[in-house]
Design an enzyme around this catalytic site. Structure first.
Site, PDB file in Angstrom:
ATOM      1  N   GLU A  54      46.489  34.036  42.196  1.00  0.00           N
ATOM      2  CA  GLU A  54      46.381  33.629  40.791  1.00  0.00           C
ATOM      3  C   GLU A  54      47.742  33.517  40.108  1.00  0.00           C
ATOM      4  OE1 GLU A  54      41.907  35.280  39.810  1.00  0.00           O
ATOM      5  OE2 GLU A  54      43.550  36.718  39.777  1.00  0.00           O
ATOM      6  N   ASP A  68      32.978  30.130  41.900  1.00  0.00           N
ATOM      7  CA  ASP A  68      31.666  30.306  42.555  1.00  0.00           C
ATOM      8  C   ASP A  68      30.618  30.477  41.456  1.00  0.00           C
ATOM      9  OD1 ASP A  68      33.239  33.140  42.669  1.00  0.00           O
ATOM     10  OD2 ASP A  68      31.161  33.414  42.092  1.00  0.00           O
TER      11      ASP A  68
HETATM   12  N1  SAH Z   1      38.112  38.112  48.621  1.00  0.00           N
HETATM   13  C1  SAH Z   1      38.758  39.233  47.981  1.00  0.00           C
HETATM   14  C2  SAH Z   1      37.881  39.904  46.943  1.00  0.00           C
HETATM   15  C3  SAH Z   1      37.694  39.016  45.735  1.00  0.00           C
HETATM   16  S1  SAH Z   1      36.887  39.857  44.442  1.00  0.00           S
HETATM   17  C4  SAH Z   1      39.141  40.232  49.073  1.00  0.00           C
HETATM   18  O1  SAH Z   1      38.500  40.267  50.090  1.00  0.00           O
HETATM   19  O2  SAH Z   1      40.086  40.987  48.843  1.00  0.00           O
HETATM   20  C5  SAH Z   1      36.717  38.546  43.294  1.00  0.00           C
HETATM   21  C6  SAH Z   1      37.887  38.274  42.361  1.00  0.00           C
HETATM   22  O3  SAH Z   1      37.701  37.040  41.701  1.00  0.00           O
HETATM   23  C7  SAH Z   1      38.035  39.287  41.226  1.00  0.00           C
HETATM   24  O4  SAH Z   1      39.393  39.420  40.873  1.00  0.00           O
HETATM   25  C8  SAH Z   1      37.199  38.689  40.094  1.00  0.00           C
HETATM   26  O5  SAH Z   1      37.829  38.815  38.851  1.00  0.00           O
HETATM   27  C9  SAH Z   1      37.037  37.206  40.431  1.00  0.00           C
HETATM   28  N2  SAH Z   1      35.658  36.736  40.688  1.00  0.00           N
HETATM   29  C10 SAH Z   1      35.382  35.458  41.072  1.00  0.00           C
HETATM   30  N3  SAH Z   1      34.060  35.319  41.310  1.00  0.00           N
HETATM   31  C11 SAH Z   1      33.472  36.512  41.057  1.00  0.00           C
HETATM   32  C12 SAH Z   1      32.135  36.999  41.159  1.00  0.00           C
HETATM   33  N4  SAH Z   1      31.138  36.208  41.574  1.00  0.00           N
HETATM   34  N5  SAH Z   1      31.896  38.293  40.830  1.00  0.00           N
HETATM   35  C13 SAH Z   1      32.908  39.093  40.411  1.00  0.00           C
HETATM   36  N6  SAH Z   1      34.185  38.698  40.331  1.00  0.00           N
HETATM   37  C14 SAH Z   1      34.487  37.419  40.653  1.00  0.00           C
END
Ligand code: SAH
Length: 230
Positions: free
Chosen positions: A12, A196
């Site tokens: 980001e 998403d």
């Molecule tokens: N893929 C990452 C985890 C991502 S968590 C890993 O494995 O380390 C998701 C991140 O994107 C968070 O920072 C949150 O703010 C945002 N986000 C995007 N879609 C989201 C969702 N469906 N639920 C919660 N957070 C979401």
């Protein structure tokens, strides 16, 4: 003006850092902070790591240690509103914590005594963003963003968050950053591009669209920095 730009994940803030030829790097409180000048402004840029606790630490350090006078958050989110498609931008009008539950004592979901369920973002920054969106011919959605320490990948949970908080998007850092800025009296703005739809497909979509959506948000935030008055 000293402007903080933060994200939760490296993806980001990388598109923001890429715009600068040189910056200084500081390590503090488990984070790396990048500082540079941009026009009349001084910037402090960092990603916090995921979730409410890490993002609260980073926002606090940007304000207390680096003297940020305004904070802009750039990142991705799960869309709730049917109007929001992957890649669309939403700016938060207000944020809440969907995972706070002390309802056993008669409080509403999201409420902590001496706090409030919703924290509003700065209206001047929102107006500036709305002007920029018109100038750039971008559809900028405005709505409530719900935050919690959960990656939501369930139509059921998403529907509950929509019903309970009238939320349009959800993510994992906005409301904690809002809480920090509000308590320090720092104007703040939260922008998210949809990665998403927070349903059963969310994990796969997130992985596919994280980078492109993060770039959409970062580009817009940089435009805001250019147009914030000194
Ligand atoms: N893929 C990452 C985890 C991502 S968590 C890993 O494995 O380390 C998701 C991140 O994107 C968070 O920072 C949150 O703010 C945002 N986000 C995007 N879609 C989201 C969702 N469906 N639920 C919660 N957070 C979401």
């Amino acid at each position: 003006m000293k402007i903080a730009i933060m994200g939760a994940m490296r993806e980001e803030i990388d598109p923001i850092l890429e715009k600068f030829e040189s910056y200084k790097t500081f390590e503090y409180a488990g984070n790396v902070f990048y500082t540079c000048t941009y026009g009349v402004h001084e910037l402090v840029i960092a990603y916090s790591k995921i979730g409410k606790v890490f993002s609260a630490i980073t926002a606090s350090v940007m304000i207390e240690r680096f003297g940020a006078q305004v904070l802009l958050f750039s990142g991705v989110a799960g869309g709730i509103s049917k109007e929001l498609k992957i890649g669309d931008l939403i700016m938060a009008s207000a944020l809440c914590q969907h995972d706070v539950d002390i309802t056993a004592f008669g409080h509403p979901y999201g409420f902590i005594p001496e706090g409030s369920v919703m924290i509003e973002t700065d209206s001047d920054l929102r107006s500036l963003a709305a002007e920029i969106a018109v100038d750039m011919s971008i559809d900028l959605y405005e709505g409530i963003i719900a935050t919690g320490d959960q990656f939501v990948a369930s139509a059921e949970r998403k529907a509950w968050i929509e019903k309970t908080f009238n939320a349009d998007a959800l993510e994992m850092e906005g409301a904690s950053v809002a809480c920090v800025c509000h308590n320090f009296g720092i104007p703040f703005f939260v922008l998210r591009a949809i990665s998403d739809s927070a349903d059963g497909e969310a994990g796969v979509d997130f992985d596919t669209f994280l980078q492109s959506s993060a770039q959409v948000s970062a580009k817009f935030i940089l435009e805001m920095v250019k147009r914030i008055g000194d």
